[in-house]
Design a protein around this motif. Structure first.
Motif, short mmCIF file in Angstrom:
data_model
loop_
_atom_site.label_atom_id
_atom_site.label_comp_id
_atom_site.label_asym_id
_atom_site.label_seq_id
_atom_site.Cartn_x
_atom_site.Cartn_y
_atom_site.Cartn_z
N HIS A 256 0.78 -1.62 -0.14
CA HIS A 256 0.19 -0.39 0.14
C HIS A 256 0.85 1.10 0.04
N PRO A 257 2.00 1.50 -1.32
CA PRO A 257 3.08 2.75 -1.21
C PRO A 257 2.02 3.48 -1.17
N GLN A 258 0.89 3.94 -1.43
CA GLN A 258 -0.64 4.94 -2.11
C GLN A 258 -0.50 5.58 -0.41
N ILE A 259 -0.71 4.69 0.17
CA ILE A 259 -1.08 5.43 1.36
C ILE A 259 0.22 6.29 2.50
N GLY A 260 -0.47 7.17 3.36
CA GLY A 260 0.42 8.77 4.14
C GLY A 260 0.82 9.35 2.04
N VAL A 261 0.72 8.95 0.85
CA VAL A 261 1.19 9.39 -0.46
C VAL A 261 -0.23 10.76 -0.97
N ALA A 262 -0.98 9.55 -0.74
CA ALA A 262 -1.94 10.10 -1.47
C ALA A 262 -3.51 11.60 -1.03
N LYS A 263 -3.56 12.40 -1.40
CA LYS A 263 -4.35 12.91 -0.51
C LYS A 263 -5.79 13.19 -0.14
N LEU A 264 -6.29 13.26 0.36
CA LEU A 264 -6.93 13.67 1.27
C LEU A 264 -8.21 14.55 1.12
N THR A 265 -8.98 14.69 0.89
CA THR A 265 -10.40 15.37 0.73
C THR A 265 -11.35 15.52 1.64
N LEU A 266 -11.34 14.77 2.20
CA LEU A 266 -12.44 14.36 3.22
C LEU A 266 -12.67 15.01 4.04
N PRO A 267 -13.20 15.35 5.29
CA PRO A 267 -12.65 16.28 6.47
C PRO A 267 -11.96 15.41 7.33
N CYS A 268 -11.16 15.93 8.13
CA CYS A 268 -9.93 15.13 9.29
C CYS A 268 -9.81 16.47 10.82
N LEU A 269 -9.81 15.89 10.96
CA LEU A 269 -9.10 16.32 12.48
C LEU A 269 -7.48 15.46 13.34
N MET A 270 -7.08 16.01 13.07
CA MET A 270 -5.26 15.49 14.25
C MET A 270 -5.22 16.55 15.36
N ILE A 271 -5.08 15.32 16.66
CA ILE A 271 -4.90 15.52 17.93
C ILE A 271 -3.68 14.97 17.52
N THR A 272 -2.32 16.54 18.53
CA THR A 272 -1.74 16.28 18.39
C THR A 272 -0.98 16.30 20.79
N ALA A 273 -0.52 15.45 20.97
CA ALA A 273 0.24 15.53 22.04
C ALA A 273 1.66 16.45 22.44
#
Length: 329
Positions: A256-273
């Protein structure tokens, strides 16, 4: 502190998929509305989301947390190759099918984050949104890079130490209480944590092989009763199932080389610590270029187990985003 009403678990049998026999996942579920599926990390359980499920359900959503394959009462197939991203994401689709859910928002922490971020790439039609907790949307790290970081000394990087079947289990399975007592604690300040990782003059990121050497210096983030839940589960199953996820890292990159490279257009939320030593916030720096509909939120002084250490802050962030993006007026 958030109110805890942890729903009783129940087994859900998944239909066979793509040369995989049927497996059973234990799930915890509460609430009604748009489905939100919580994916735990290592070494954790669905129970790691005990503070989030009631809050999300109270906000008008159907909150679901499975013990993923290899964990607790869920199926733990025997082969190492049963634990790749193909199988893990397939389990989530099988779970949606079994529960008659068309689309879901996936929330993932630690290893569960890699699974959650893979969902919109591999199954975009079934994924309404993604929330990453500590784990950013990025390519799967490869063992060759890790090996260079530790100058080929695999024992100094826990992921490399995990690669040989049986090696880590022989050390960890008999030390479940000690491992969770040492892990489930507030984090050290980042500069001090970095100093200790380099105390011998070489990078050492493998606490598991010498857990006895780690003395408790910060307060626990779980109660004795909560700690017992983890200990009982891992004393029963051992650590093999979760460790097998790590043994598929290079395979995941190849398949799955596309994971982490393919652009995403759906709603995304990133919570960092802010004080997460395993997945520091800087690792999410590339996400705005890859996610066109992204919100990012950082929780100060929080460590890797942020959803357990600061549950109210995590809940407020998740619920606010879910209501704005997925609740009908």
């Amino acid at each position: 502190m958030s109110t805890l009403t942890w729903p009783q678990g129940r087994p859900v049998k998944l239909a066979p998929r793509a040369n995989q026999p049927s497996i059973t996942l234990d799930i915890h579920e509460t609430g009604e509305g748009p489905a939100v599926v919580f994916c735990h990390g290592f070494p954790e359980l669905a129970y790691s989301w005990r503070h989030q499920l009631p809050a999300v359900a109270a906000a008008g959503f159907r909150a679901i947390a499975p013990d993923q394959r290899g964990y607790a009462g869920s199926s733990a197939p025997p082969a190492v190759t049963d634990y790749g991203l193909t199988e893990l994401t397939g389990d989530l689709i099988g779970l949606l099918d079994a529960l008659k859910i068309d689309r879901a928002i996936f929330v993932g922490h630690d290893w569960g984050g890699f699974v959650a971020w893979a969902m919109p790439v591999l199954y975009p039609e079934r994924t309404a949104g993604v929330i990453g907790v500590c784990t950013p949307y990025m390519a799967m790290p490869q063992t060759s890079l890790m090996r260079r970081l530790v100058n080929g000394k695999d024992e100094r990087m826990y992921i490399l130490w995990f690669q040989e079947p049986g090696r880590a289990e022989s050390v960890m399975d008999s030390r479940a209480r000690l491992i969770f007592d040492r892990l489930m604690r507030a984090p050290l300040e980042p500069a001090e944590a970095s100093r200790r990782m380099m105390a011998s003059g070489e990078l050492d990121m493998n606490p598991f092989r010498r857990i006895e050497d780690f003395q408790p210096e910060t307060p626990p983030i779980v109660t004795p009763e909560e700690l017992d839940v983890y200990v009982r589960a891992y004393e029963k199953t051992g650590f093999r199932g979760g460790i097998n996820w790590y043994r598929n890292i290079d395979r995941n990159s190849r398949e799955h080389p596309q994971i982490g490279v393919a652009k995403l257009t759906l709603p995304c939320l990133m919570i960092t610590a802010a004080w997460d030593g395993a997945l520091p916030p800087r690792m999410a720096a590339g996400m705005p270029a890859l996610c066109s509909d992204l919100e990012m939120h950082n929780i100060e002084r929080a460590g890797h187990w942020v959803q357990q250490e600061f549950p109210d802050a995590v809940n407020e962030t998740i619920v606010d985003w879910l209501k704005r993006r997925f609740k009908k007026p």
